[in-house]
Design an enzyme around this catalytic site. Structure first.
Site, PDB file in Angstrom:
ATOM      1  N   ASP A 186       0.743  -1.128   0.128  1.00 34.76           N
ATOM      2  CA  ASP A 186      -0.051   0.017   0.132  1.00 34.76           C
ATOM      3  C   ASP A 186       0.890   1.108  -0.025  1.00 34.76           C
ATOM      4  O   ASP A 186       2.005   1.140   0.237  1.00 34.76           O
ATOM      5  CB  ASP A 186      -0.825  -0.032   1.261  1.00 34.76           C
ATOM      6  CG  ASP A 186      -1.636   1.031   1.466  1.00 34.76           C
ATOM      7  OD1 ASP A 186      -2.296   1.474   0.598  1.00 34.76           O
ATOM      8  OD2 ASP A 186      -1.828   1.654   2.465  1.00 34.76           O
ATOM      9  N   ASP A 222      -0.245   5.129   0.822  1.00 31.42           N
ATOM     10  CA  ASP A 222      -0.665   6.117   2.015  1.00 31.42           C
ATOM     11  C   ASP A 222      -0.549   5.545   3.308  1.00 31.42           C
ATOM     12  O   ASP A 222      -1.125   4.631   3.620  1.00 31.42           O
ATOM     13  CB  ASP A 222      -2.264   6.460   1.656  1.00 31.42           C
ATOM     14  CG  ASP A 222      -2.160   7.425   0.385  1.00 31.42           C
ATOM     15  OD1 ASP A 222      -1.080   7.534  -0.205  1.00 31.42           O
ATOM     16  OD2 ASP A 222      -3.410   7.517  -0.027  1.00 31.42           O
TER      17      ASP A 222
END
Length: 257
Positions: free
Chosen positions: A26, A28
């Site tokens: 991922d 963020d």
């Protein structure tokens, strides 16, 4: 979707070429502190694509995101803004904007600890893919600049090289993110039990559940509770935790060979 060859100094196990191991990351609050859309907004504002009022709203969303993590209302609002921002722009303009944003704002805000983990996976002969709700153009630049294998991001419809202001497929979030990762693993004939995933958000539980090696990074409350219940490793961004995470990658990679 960009595909980048691993760095030349990677040690690639021949078996991994035939049955690849994929590490999904991922962006963020996992590779990057906060939300990448904030940095996109700043770059767009500098180019006259957003108003000061838009930037003020992005600021408050970024502040909330850092404190409490993402939520569906936050994602929906960002999707609408992104569609308005990109409509009528050319693919070349958005690519240039994405590269400028990475070089000016994102590069120095990356977590070096999780970036180091991407390099550890590459050194073990694994493929490393970014999977993010951010626009695919931004995700592709992330992958290219960091020397990773590729990226899966939210795709925007274009005609004759100009964006229409509509999505091409779903926002790469929650179950849709997991579905895209599952499709990639299936296409590459990767064994899910040997794959890895890293995320901070409870929205990524479907992706983390899919792989054999889920790792939660500075998790939100919901993900921390789930990780504790299922005995998933929790990585904190401190020297001892990152050292153990890198050892885990080496240890589990040796067992798989």
């Amino acid at each position: 979707m960009a595909t980048i060859e691993p760095p030349s100094d990677s040690t690639v196990d021949p078996a991994a070429v035939n049955t690849p191991v994929i590490a999904f990351f991922d962006v963020d609050n996992t590779l990057l502190r906060g939300a990448s859309i904030w940095h996109v907004a700043i770059g767009a504002w500098r180019r006259g694509m957003l108003s000061p009022r838009d930037i003020w709203r992005f600021f408050w969303q970024q502040r909330t995101f850092i404190k409490v993590g993402e939520n569906m209302g936050h994602l929906s609002d960002i999707k609408e803004k992104a569609l308005r921002l990109i409509e009528g722009k050319t693919q070349a303009e958005i690519r240039s904007l994405s590269e400028d944003i990475f070089d000016r704002r994102i590069k120095q805000r990356l977590w070096p600890e999780t970036v180091a983990l991407t390099k550890e996976h590459l050194a073990q002969g694994h493929q490393v893919w970014i999977v993010s709700a951010t626009a695919s153009e931004v995700a592709d630049v992330f992958a290219h600049r960091l020397g990773l294998t590729g990226a899966l991001g939210t795709r925007f419809e274009s005609r004759d090289g100009v964006y229409t202001g509509a999505l091409e497929g779903p926002v790469m979030h929650a179950q849709d993110k997991a579905d895209a990762s599952i499709a990639l693993a299936s296409k590459l004939k990767a064994d899910p039990a040997e794959c890895w995933a890293y995320s901070d958000s409870s929205n990524d539980i479907p992706l983390l559940t899919f792989v054999g090696h889920p790792v939660v990074v500075n998790p939100d409350h919901g993900l921390h509770a789930h990780a504790t219940k299922h005995d998933w490793p929790v990585m904190r961004l401190n020297p001892s935790s990152i050292k153990e995470a890198r050892k885990r990658v080496r240890r589990e990679s040796r067992r798989a060979r």
